[in-house]
Design an enzyme around this catalytic site. Structure first.
Site, PDB file in Angstrom:
ATOM      1  N   GLY A  46       0.812  -1.217   0.000  1.00  0.00           N
ATOM      2  CA  GLY A  46       0.000   0.000   0.000  1.00  0.00           C
ATOM      3  C   GLY A  46       0.841   1.262   0.000  1.00  0.00           C
ATOM      4  O   GLY A  46       0.436   2.277   0.571  1.00  0.00           O
ATOM      5  N   ASN A  48       1.428   3.265  -2.309  1.00  0.00           N
ATOM      6  CA  ASN A  48       1.080   4.112  -3.442  1.00  0.00           C
ATOM      7  C   ASN A  48       0.447   5.436  -3.026  1.00  0.00           C
ATOM      8  O   ASN A  48       0.367   6.372  -3.816  1.00  0.00           O
ATOM      9  CB  ASN A  48       0.126   3.342  -4.368  1.00  0.00           C
ATOM     10  N   GLY A  50      -1.089   7.954   0.734  1.00  0.00           N
ATOM     11  CA  GLY A  50      -1.215   8.122   2.183  1.00  0.00           C
ATOM     12  C   GLY A  50       0.086   7.963   2.931  1.00  0.00           C
ATOM     13  O   GLY A  50       1.171   8.324   2.459  1.00  0.00           O
ATOM     14  N   ILE A  51      -0.009   7.365   4.136  1.00  0.00           N
ATOM     15  CA  ILE A  51       1.185   7.204   4.963  1.00  0.00           C
ATOM     16  C   ILE A  51       2.144   6.180   4.359  1.00  0.00           C
ATOM     17  O   ILE A  51       3.348   6.242   4.593  1.00  0.00           O
ATOM     18  CB  ILE A  51       0.840   6.829   6.417  1.00  0.00           C
ATOM     19  N   GLY A  52       1.622   5.259   3.555  1.00  0.00           N
ATOM     20  CA  GLY A  52       2.493   4.303   2.882  1.00  0.00           C
ATOM     21  C   GLY A  52       3.409   4.992   1.888  1.00  0.00           C
ATOM     22  O   GLY A  52       4.610   4.695   1.818  1.00  0.00           O
ATOM     23  N   SER A 172      -4.013  -0.124  14.604  1.00  0.00           N
ATOM     24  CA  SER A 172      -4.824   1.073  14.847  1.00  0.00           C
ATOM     25  C   SER A 172      -5.313   1.084  16.288  1.00  0.00           C
ATOM     26  O   SER A 172      -5.397   0.037  16.941  1.00  0.00           O
ATOM     27  CB  SER A 172      -6.022   1.088  13.892  1.00  0.00           C
ATOM     28  N   TYR A 202     -13.274  -3.364  11.016  1.00  0.00           N
ATOM     29  CA  TYR A 202     -11.974  -2.706  10.914  1.00  0.00           C
ATOM     30  C   TYR A 202     -11.189  -2.910  12.217  1.00  0.00           C
ATOM     31  O   TYR A 202      -9.999  -3.260  12.193  1.00  0.00           O
ATOM     32  CB  TYR A 202     -12.168  -1.222  10.636  1.00  0.00           C
TER      33      TYR A 202
END
Length: 334
Positions: A46, A48, A50-52, A172, A202
């Protein structure tokens, strides 16, 4: 009178958001490590957006070979990272965590193309996928966030064990808000199709990632591999936007997006804890911890229930169809 009361409520709400924003800024953890990663190889799922993406940028900036595993095309992200870091050793590879076959194909190609892996960051995640099952018979949300990473990590242990390496799971604070049991692990039919259900699943997936990180740490304690989990904070990323589908829970999501815009961290700020977990020399040999704002944090009660965690691990091995020779104890003996 009504207008006055409504105005007062709105003012109090905005002041509360502002207060939490200030507290977040004051307590925010920052990675201060200058560790050089030249010669090291990193895989980040991931990466690609955001935080990634911010994590991939930071690690490439320190000289690492960075491999972004993502279900969407990463060409534009890779070009931007190479342009800004002047590090040509960045590439994207297709990885669909909702498909166990895709995970296996990704890992097979990694073994064919790489001779080392120093850092594995299990970062990819969704905030509210449909409640159905994938072709593997696993609930979609749980497979993307947890089961796909569970299998991925197992399959890459053989490469990780060749060097001093780190496994990082992005969990999270939602791990504290769950209804996780062996019955709910892969059975969304007990849920209703509402916003609360999506956030409960989630939370379940993020608690599973934390538990998996702990057990990987335990099983790898006599090796040079460490495993830790973290919470990046409340970050203003698109993860909530597609909860339940683009058009679902429209007004609730608009409200949440506003709150994130006003009070949330930026992706760069949110990436600091996982960057620190990847780089900090203070964490050499540290394993089985849960970090928030770059500091160890208290774990949910269920993550400390050894009997339940063992049952969860065994059921996870069954659901991802882990082969006997792929189990950690057998990989370490090989």
């Amino acid at each position: 009178m009504v207008v006055c009361t409504l105005g007062t409520i709105i003012l109090i709400f905005l002041l509360t958001l502002g207060f939490f924003k200030v507290i977040s800024k004051l307590t925010m953890g920052w990675c201060k490590s200058n560790t050089c990663l030249v010669g090291k190889t990193v895989i980040i799922t991931g990466g690609n957006s955001g935080i990634g993406f911010q994590t991939a940028m930071a690690l490439a900036g320190r000289g690492a070979k960075v491999i972004i595993g993502d279900v969407v095309n990463s060409d534009d992200s890779v070009k931007q990272i190479i342009s800004e870091t002047n590090n040509p050793n960045v590439r994207g590879k297709h990885l669909d965590l909702a498909s166990l076959d895709s995970v296996r194909k990704f890992c097979k190609e990694i073994y064919e193309e790489e001779d080392r892996l120093d850092i594995l960051i299990n970062n990819a995640g969704v905030g509210g996928a449909p409640l159905g099952h994938t072709s593997d018979g696993i609930q979609i949300h749980m497979q993307i966030n947890y089961f796909g990473h569970f299998l991925l990590t197992h399959l890459l242990i053989g490469l990780l064990k060749r060097n001093k390496s780190r496994i990082i799971f992005v969990s999270s604070i939602a791990a504290f808000k769950h209804n996780l049991s062996l019955e709910t692990l892969n059975n969304p039919t007990v849920f209703k199709q509402d916003l609360k259900t999506h956030f409960t699943i989630y939370g379940n997936s993020k608690l599973c990632e934390l538990i998996a990180s702990n057990i990987f740490a335990e099983k790898l304690k006599n090796t040079t591999i460490t495993s830790n989990a973290l919470y990046p904070g409340t970050v203003n990323t698109p993860i909530i936007h597609n909860t339940g589908g683009v058009d679902a829970f429209k007004y609730s999501k608009m409200f949440a997006k506003f709150c994130l815009f006003v009070g949330g961290k930026t992706p760069y700020e949110g990436a600091q804890t996982q960057i620190n977990c990847a780089l900090s020399r203070d964490l050499d040999g540290v394993s089985g911890k849960y970090f928030v704002d770059c500091k160890p944090f208290y774990q949910p009660r269920l993550a400390r229930d050894k009997e339940f965690c063992k049952q969860l691990w065994d059921e996870s091995e069954r659901l991802v169809k882990l082969k006997p020779e792929e189990k950690i104890e057998n990989v370490l003996r090989g």
